[in-house]
Design a protein around this motif. Structure first.
Motif, PDB file in Angstrom:
ATOM      1  N   ALA A   1      -7.941  -4.002 -13.826  1.00 33.72           N
ATOM      2  CA  ALA A   1      -9.255  -4.319 -13.272  1.00 33.72           C
ATOM      3  C   ALA A   1      -9.460  -5.816 -13.091  1.00 33.72           C
ATOM      4  N   GLN A   2      -8.694  -6.605 -13.830  1.00 40.17           N
ATOM      5  CA  GLN A   2      -8.767  -8.057 -13.678  1.00 40.17           C
ATOM      6  C   GLN A   2      -7.856  -8.562 -12.560  1.00 40.17           C
ATOM      7  N   GLY A   3      -7.135  -7.641 -11.926  1.00 38.22           N
ATOM      8  CA  GLY A   3      -6.323  -7.995 -10.779  1.00 38.22           C
ATOM      9  C   GLY A   3      -4.892  -8.367 -11.090  1.00 38.22           C
ATOM     10  N   LEU A   4      -4.418  -8.079 -12.312  1.00 37.56           N
ATOM     11  CA  LEU A   4      -3.059  -8.448 -12.688  1.00 37.56           C
ATOM     12  C   LEU A   4      -2.043  -7.456 -12.126  1.00 37.56           C
ATOM     13  N   SER A   5      -0.864  -7.957 -11.814  1.00 40.60           N
ATOM     14  CA  SER A   5       0.237  -7.109 -11.362  1.00 40.60           C
ATOM     15  C   SER A   5       0.912  -6.458 -12.564  1.00 40.60           C
ATOM     16  N   ASN A   6       1.828  -5.515 -12.311  1.00 43.07           N
ATOM     17  CA  ASN A   6       2.546  -4.867 -13.414  1.00 43.07           C
ATOM     18  C   ASN A   6       3.316  -5.880 -14.261  1.00 43.07           C
ATOM     19  N   ASP A   7       3.961  -6.830 -13.593  1.00 41.50           N
ATOM     20  CA  ASP A   7       4.718  -7.841 -14.331  1.00 41.50           C
ATOM     21  C   ASP A   7       3.805  -8.693 -15.198  1.00 41.50           C
ATOM     22  N   GLU A   8       2.651  -9.068 -14.661  1.00 40.20           N
ATOM     23  CA  GLU A   8       1.695  -9.870 -15.428  1.00 40.20           C
ATOM     24  C   GLU A   8       1.114  -9.074 -16.594  1.00 40.20           C
ATOM     25  N   ILE A   9       0.860  -7.789 -16.361  1.00 44.98           N
ATOM     26  CA  ILE A   9       0.361  -6.930 -17.434  1.00 44.98           C
ATOM     27  C   ILE A   9       1.412  -6.792 -18.528  1.00 44.98           C
ATOM     28  N   ALA A  10       2.658  -6.636 -18.129  1.00 44.23           N
ATOM     29  CA  ALA A  10       3.748  -6.532 -19.101  1.00 44.23           C
ATOM     30  C   ALA A  10       3.838  -7.794 -19.952  1.00 44.23           C
ATOM     31  N   ASP A  11       3.719  -8.949 -19.319  1.00 49.21           N
ATOM     32  CA  ASP A  11       3.754 -10.211 -20.072  1.00 49.21           C
ATOM     33  C   ASP A  11       2.587 -10.291 -21.048  1.00 49.21           C
ATOM     34  N   ARG A  12       1.404  -9.921 -20.597  1.00 43.58           N
ATOM     35  CA  ARG A  12       0.214 -10.013 -21.443  1.00 43.58           C
ATOM     36  C   ARG A  12       0.293  -9.045 -22.628  1.00 43.58           C
ATOM     37  N   MET A  13       0.845  -7.854 -22.388  1.00 44.00           N
ATOM     38  CA  MET A  13       0.917  -6.841 -23.445  1.00 44.00           C
ATOM     39  C   MET A  13       2.213  -6.909 -24.244  1.00 44.00           C
TER      40      MET A  13
ATOM     41  N   ALA B   1       0.821  -1.205   0.000  1.00 46.45           N
ATOM     42  CA  ALA B   1       0.000   0.000   0.000  1.00 46.45           C
ATOM     43  C   ALA B   1       0.858   1.260   0.000  1.00 46.45           C
ATOM     44  N   ALA B   2       1.979   1.232   0.711  1.00 45.62           N
ATOM     45  CA  ALA B   2       2.877   2.386   0.767  1.00 45.62           C
ATOM     46  C   ALA B   2       3.463   2.697  -0.604  1.00 45.62           C
ATOM     47  N   ARG B   3       3.611   1.681  -1.445  1.00 44.00           N
ATOM     48  CA  ARG B   3       4.115   1.899  -2.807  1.00 44.00           C
ATOM     49  C   ARG B   3       3.043   2.464  -3.724  1.00 44.00           C
ATOM     50  N   GLY B   4       1.797   2.494  -3.252  1.00 49.82           N
ATOM     51  CA  GLY B   4       0.710   2.991  -4.084  1.00 49.82           C
ATOM     52  C   GLY B   4      -0.002   1.916  -4.862  1.00 49.82           C
ATOM     53  N   ASP B   5       0.300   0.644  -4.586  1.00 51.43           N
ATOM     54  CA  ASP B   5      -0.363  -0.453  -5.277  1.00 51.43           C
ATOM     55  C   ASP B   5      -1.643  -0.827  -4.530  1.00 51.43           C
ATOM     56  N   ALA B   6      -2.600  -1.383  -5.265  1.00 52.36           N
ATOM     57  CA  ALA B   6      -3.873  -1.750  -4.665  1.00 52.36           C
ATOM     58  C   ALA B   6      -3.791  -3.100  -3.969  1.00 52.36           C
ATOM     59  N   LEU B   7      -4.471  -3.203  -2.827  1.00 55.33           N
ATOM     60  CA  LEU B   7      -4.542  -4.476  -2.114  1.00 55.33           C
ATOM     61  C   LEU B   7      -5.781  -5.228  -2.572  1.00 55.33           C
ATOM     62  N   LEU B   8      -5.769  -5.621  -3.838  1.00 56.64           N
ATOM     63  CA  LEU B   8      -6.906  -6.327  -4.420  1.00 56.64           C
ATOM     64  C   LEU B   8      -6.403  -7.540  -5.182  1.00 56.64           C
ATOM     65  N   ALA B   9      -6.431  -8.682  -4.552  1.00 55.87           N
ATOM     66  CA  ALA B   9      -6.035  -9.906  -5.239  1.00 55.87           C
ATOM     67  C   ALA B   9      -7.079 -10.235  -6.301  1.00 55.87           C
TER      68      ALA B   9
ATOM     69  N   THR C   1      -5.332   6.218 -24.568  1.00 55.21           N
ATOM     70  CA  THR C   1      -4.877   5.560 -25.794  1.00 55.21           C
ATOM     71  C   THR C   1      -5.329   4.103 -25.756  1.00 55.21           C
ATOM     72  N   GLY C   2      -5.198   3.418 -26.862  1.00 54.26           N
ATOM     73  CA  GLY C   2      -5.575   2.019 -26.922  1.00 54.26           C
ATOM     74  C   GLY C   2      -4.801   1.171 -25.934  1.00 54.26           C
ATOM     75  N   ARG C   3      -3.511   1.435 -25.821  1.00 52.66           N
ATOM     76  CA  ARG C   3      -2.676   0.661 -24.904  1.00 52.66           C
ATOM     77  C   ARG C   3      -3.002   0.981 -23.445  1.00 52.66           C
ATOM     78  N   GLU C   4      -3.336   2.241 -23.179  1.00 48.24           N
ATOM     79  CA  GLU C   4      -3.728   2.605 -21.815  1.00 48.24           C
ATOM     80  C   GLU C   4      -5.033   1.923 -21.431  1.00 48.24           C
ATOM     81  N   ARG C   5      -5.981   1.860 -22.369  1.00 43.19           N
ATOM     82  CA  ARG C   5      -7.232   1.159 -22.104  1.00 43.19           C
ATOM     83  C   ARG C   5      -6.972  -0.318 -21.817  1.00 43.19           C
ATOM     84  N   GLU C   6      -6.103  -0.904 -22.614  1.00 41.66           N
ATOM     85  CA  GLU C   6      -5.774  -2.312 -22.431  1.00 41.66           C
ATOM     86  C   GLU C   6      -5.168  -2.542 -21.053  1.00 41.66           C
ATOM     87  N   ALA C   7      -4.284  -1.652 -20.651  1.00 40.76           N
ATOM     88  CA  ALA C   7      -3.654  -1.774 -19.338  1.00 40.76           C
ATOM     89  C   ALA C   7      -4.679  -1.634 -18.216  1.00 40.76           C
TER      90      ALA C   7
END
Length: 220
Positions: free
Chosen positions: A167-179, A120-128, A156-162
């Motif tokens: 919203a599906q609960g993915l982390s930054n690393d998981e989002i990077a892999d998906r995109m 939470a201190a890093r600004g990330d959401a506590l939503l598994a 932008t299209g990429r921002e919408r995708e992100a």
């Protein structure tokens, strides 16, 4: 140093959390409050990084306390984490709408609690992902038919995708892999989307994504 404010009307709960946090070299409890109004005043006085706020309290409950903190520009750096006795009580989604960065169940194990404070201190959401799905299924069953929320047309299209993946609960690393991009680029897309949508943090970004219809329970 992560500065923490404890807001709970049960002294024993506050004492337990404080004893745990005081053992950590990188965390400092700066103040304790027994109700939401007192917590709000102490938040303005101490400007903590994290406010751990019980959802049910006298004088001012956790949702109203969160709403006041989120609405105060001077408290923009305060991340509210709601404390609840139940994993999915009826107040949790309202707390997220009010501006909470996430929530913790009070029977959480100490290791997970300390990790959550740092997240939470890093600004990330506590939503598994599992919690996100449960919240959506219970509270967001009839989203608007089109993604017409404020600011969505600026994404932008990429921002919408992100945003959809957040919203599906993915982390930054998981989002990077998906995109198929770097984690830094993924974080950039998310931060730009938060700025355009005026979202305080990732939790509010999740709420906005569903309320606007950008994401629906059917495609989550």
């Amino acid at each position: 140093m992560i500065r923490v404010l404890l807001v709970d009307d049960q002294p024993l709960i506050r004492s337990g959390f404080r004893a745990l946090l005081d053992l950590e070299d990188d965390i400092e409890v700066v103040a304790e409050a027994a109700n939401g109004q007192e917590g709000l005043e102490l938040a303005r006085e101490h400007l903590p990084d994290i406010a751990l706020v019980d959802i049910q309290m006298p004088v001012l409950d956790g949702i109203e306390t969160t709403r006041h903190i989120a609405a105060d520009p001077a408290l923009a750096g305060v991340h509210v984490v709601i404390l609840t006795n139940y994993g999915l009580d009826e107040y949790v989604f309202n707390a997220l709408r009010a501006g909470a960065a996430g929530f913790l169940v009070k029977d959480i194990v100490p290791e997970d609690f300390l990790h959550a404070v740092r997240v939470a201190a890093r600004g990330d959401a506590l939503l598994a992902p599992s919690i996100t799905r449960k919240l959506i299924n219970r509270y967001v069953t009839q989203p608007p038919p089109s993604a017409s929320g404020p600011g969505l047309e600026e994404l932008t299209g990429r921002e919408r995708e992100a945003v959809v993946l957040v919203a599906q609960g993915l982390s930054n690393d998981e989002i990077a892999d998906r995109m198929v991009i770097s984690p830094l680029t993924a974080k950039t897309h998310i931060n730009r989307a938060m700025t355009k949508l005026h979202a305080r943090d990732r939790a509010q970004l999740v709420v906005l994504a569903y309320e606007s219809g950008l994401v629906t329970p059917r495609n989550s």
